[in-house]
Design a protein around this motif. Structure first.
Motif, short mmCIF file in Angstrom:
data_model
loop_
_atom_site.label_atom_id
_atom_site.label_comp_id
_atom_site.label_asym_id
_atom_site.label_seq_id
_atom_site.Cartn_x
_atom_site.Cartn_y
_atom_site.Cartn_z
N LEU A 391 1.05 -1.17 -0.19
CA LEU A 391 -0.02 -0.26 -0.50
C LEU A 391 0.43 0.66 -0.12
N LYS A 392 0.26 2.35 -0.73
CA LYS A 392 1.06 3.63 -0.36
C LYS A 392 1.43 4.28 0.64
N ASP A 393 0.36 3.82 1.97
CA ASP A 393 0.65 4.44 3.27
C ASP A 393 2.18 2.78 3.55
N GLY A 394 2.89 3.00 3.01
CA GLY A 394 4.03 1.74 3.43
C GLY A 394 3.87 0.40 4.21
N GLU A 395 2.72 0.13 4.11
CA GLU A 395 1.87 -0.75 5.32
C GLU A 395 1.64 -2.02 3.96
N LYS A 396 2.37 -3.25 3.95
CA LYS A 396 2.15 -4.21 3.03
C LYS A 396 1.54 -5.68 4.06
N ILE A 397 0.87 -6.54 2.78
CA ILE A 397 -0.43 -7.71 3.49
C ILE A 397 0.19 -8.61 2.37
N PRO A 398 0.46 -9.60 3.54
CA PRO A 398 0.87 -10.98 2.81
C PRO A 398 -0.42 -11.99 2.41
N TYR A 399 0.23 -12.64 1.54
CA TYR A 399 -1.53 -12.90 0.75
C TYR A 399 -1.23 -14.09 -0.25
N GLY A 400 -2.12 -14.96 0.03
CA GLY A 400 -2.05 -16.12 -0.62
C GLY A 400 -3.37 -16.32 -1.52
#
Length: 614
Positions: A391-400
């Protein structure tokens, strides 16, 4: 439609307005018996900006006095059979929105009375001409509606598409988790109209100068396949290719995200979901690995994204305990939306209800209380990799698994068609069409000399550029064109000018809906332009609950403004779900599909969803 979203706003069942339409029809016929001075007319809405290309560019100050037409028999191009005078005032009058009560009566008459009218036939020599060759590109909502309404006794129709079937796109979300079978929501083009010719091919180029389409097809014999190129000529081209999912240039989307626009997409998603659960059950995985595999990221909170999330929740709640009970505590569903709200076409109260239903807790025996879904608003995706959504705010989401449902854009062939018309008024019209093919109020492509028509997600109507790219719009446009061609109007340009379509035989009897439209316009020789009837939108929110927002009366002014306030009926919960299912069944293309979808719902209720990977 969703075809882009039905993609997607939903189509509302005709039966929901039949009683109103029938009453309105009766009132309007009573009005028709009165003189104009006696009849009561509601004020008609004015044209929305920008003004119709017809008014701005066809009838100029220099030729506004009159445009004379010469009488001649019906040949290609066809022309009216008597002298007519087209003035600016006459065009302005014809292209105004028809008064809503009369327009509702017109639609009611079209459904209830027109099917019983006698088929129209032009007198000789107008009827003694070769059939026009109509080529339809696409097999989506608009094309299907056109094929249902075109008179094939008057026209030779050829359909070109790499897909030989129509798909009921609103139910792709359900098909992607096994709620319905893929074959239950498709219908062969040949079943829709067995009097048309179908070519399984993809159009690669359109040449308006020679009226030809370049196509390519894959021909297979045994295990050997090769491509075959050929050209198809047309008298009229109906351009209804839809749109494609747009990535807004976000890196990694094309490589790692799933889309949900075709049957193949839904099948791929179904397999991916089951694969995620099966992978998460393998030994030697840490809890962090398991949670990553069972995290499903949905980018976009429009109807497509929301309905897929709702169907996935149903799968987890209903079938998860049977197949993957020990894995359920690790399931996470994250909806990422750049806007501050979800389901933008709905009223605020309906949006809140959707959020409440989607973020509900689940009580499953033997499993800790679950609340698997989270909605992330005002969040923009900057990049997608094989394992993370950034995400542009620096967050990252691990996903399947990830689904991209963030919008649509034009296909390459649409862009190419616009470029071939760059020396016409089409380029000027791109100021508001923005990558879509600009068409006039009768859906003729601006710059196409009356030979090319465009409708559905790939088009933009000059006097109503705010129309959403939905299945409901495309379906009504396809129906409109089918009737326009079947009712014998001259649609050609004359002297390189797109004048309004005129009747070929003024003495020919008109259907009930045509009579009402003529009365509403105050015009008997010009065909009524396309006018959209907004019936409402639907959205499934999971666990036997749905939203139904039905439009009872339109607002005044510009629909894009904050002051536009239509009268809407809002239905939600179990009643909304009943309406959602009823309408979806009623809108199926054939009785066969109605039966198959009904049996699928019963089968899932009795035996659960199938999780086979095919």
């Amino acid at each position: 439609m969703r075809s882009s979203e039905l993609s997607h706003s939903k189509i509302i069942h005709k039966a929901s307005i039949m009683r109103i339409a029938a009453v309105a029809s009766a009132i309007s016929f009573a009005i028709l018996s009165l003189s104009p001075s006696q009849a009561f007319l509601s004020p008609r809405l004015q044209l929305q900006t920008p003004r119709s290309i017809l008014l701005r560019d066809v009838v100029t100050e220099e030729n506004a006095e009159a445009v004379e037409s010469e009488p001649q028999p019906r040949v290609a191009p066809t022309t009216p059979t008597k002298n007519t005078k087209i003035t600016r005032e006459r065009i302005e009058k014809a292209t105004k929105e028809r008064a809503y009560p009369l327009f509702l009566a017109e639609k009611g008459a079209s459904m209830l009375l027109d099917p019983f009218s006698s088929p129209k036939k032009l007198p000789s020599p107008l009827s003694n001409t070769p059939k026009e060759q109509i080529v339809v590109l696409g097999t989506g909502w608009g094309a299907a509606a056109f094929l249902k309404n075109i008179d094939t006794d008057k026209h030779d129709v050829t359909v070109i598409s790499p897909r030989n079937y129509f798909v009921f796109t609103p139910m792709l979300a359900g098909a992607s988790v096994g709620s319905v079978d893929f074959k239950s929501i498709t219908e062969s083009v040949r079943e829709i109209n067995n009097n048309v010719r179908y070519l399984e091919a993809a159009a690669t180029e359109i040449d308006p100068l020679t009226n030809t389409i370049s196509c390519i097809s894959i021909v297979c014999e045994g295990n050997s396949c090769e491509t075959e190129e050929f050209d198809v000529s047309y008298d009229r081209l109906l351009y209804s290719v839809g749109a494609q999912t747009t990535t807004f240039g976000t890196p990694g989307v094309e490589e790692y995200c799933n889309y949900l626009k075709q049957v193949g997409d839904a099948q791929q998603i179904k397999n991916a979901i089951v694969n995620c659960f099966e992978t998460a059950g393998l030994p030697n995985l840490t809890e962090e690995d398991i949670q990553k595999e069972l995290t499903f990221v949905i980018v976009g909170a429009g109807p497509t994204g929301i309905e897929f999330a709702a169907e996935l929740l149903d799968f987890i709640e209903s079938d998860g305990p049977r197949y993957y009970k020990n894995l359920l505590p690790y399931v996470r569903i994250k909806i990422v939306e750049a806007a501050p709200t979800i389901l933008r076409p709905f009223e605020d109260g309906m949006k809140d209800e959707a959020i409440r239903r989607l973020t509900r807790t689940m009580e499953i025996e033997g499993v800790p209380t679950l609340q698997p879904l989270e909605i992330l608003l005002n969040k923009q995706v900057s990049e997608v990799s094989a394992n993370y959504v950034y995400l542009k705010d620096g967050e990252k989401i691990p996903y399947g698994m990830s689904l991209w449902a963030a919008g649509i854009g034009p296909l390459p062939i649409t862009t190419s068609l616009i470029e071939t018309l760059e020396e016409t008024e089409q380029i000027t019209a791109q100021e508001y069409a923005r990558g879509r093919v600009a068409v006039d109020p009768w859906l003729r492509v601006i710059g196409g000399e009356g030979k090319i028509f465009a409708f559905g997600d790939c088009s933009c109507v000059s006097n109503t550029p705010f129309l959403a790219a939905t299945a409901q719009v495309a379906s009504q446009q396809g129906e409109f064109l089918g009737k326009l061609f079947s009712n014998d109007y001259c649609v050609d340009a004359r002297d390189d000018k797109l004048l309004p379509p005129m009747v070929l035989d003024p003495n020919q009897a008109k259907s009930a809906s045509e009579q009402i439209a003529s009365f509403a316009m105050g015009e008997s020789e010009i065909a009524a332009p396309f006018q959209y009837l907004d019936l409402g939108i639907l959205a499934y929110t999971g666990s036997g609950s749905a939203l139904a927002q039905l439009q009872v009366a339109p607002g005044k002014g510009d629909p894009t403004s904050e002051t536009w306030n239509p009268v809407r009926l809002q239905i939600k919960g179990k009643l909304g779900f009943s309406l959602w299912r009823t309408i979806y069944l009623a809108k199926q293309t054939s009785p066969k599909n109605v039966v198959l979808v009904t049996l699928d719902w019963i089968k899932v209720k009795l035996f659960g969803r199938d999780i086979s990977i095919l």
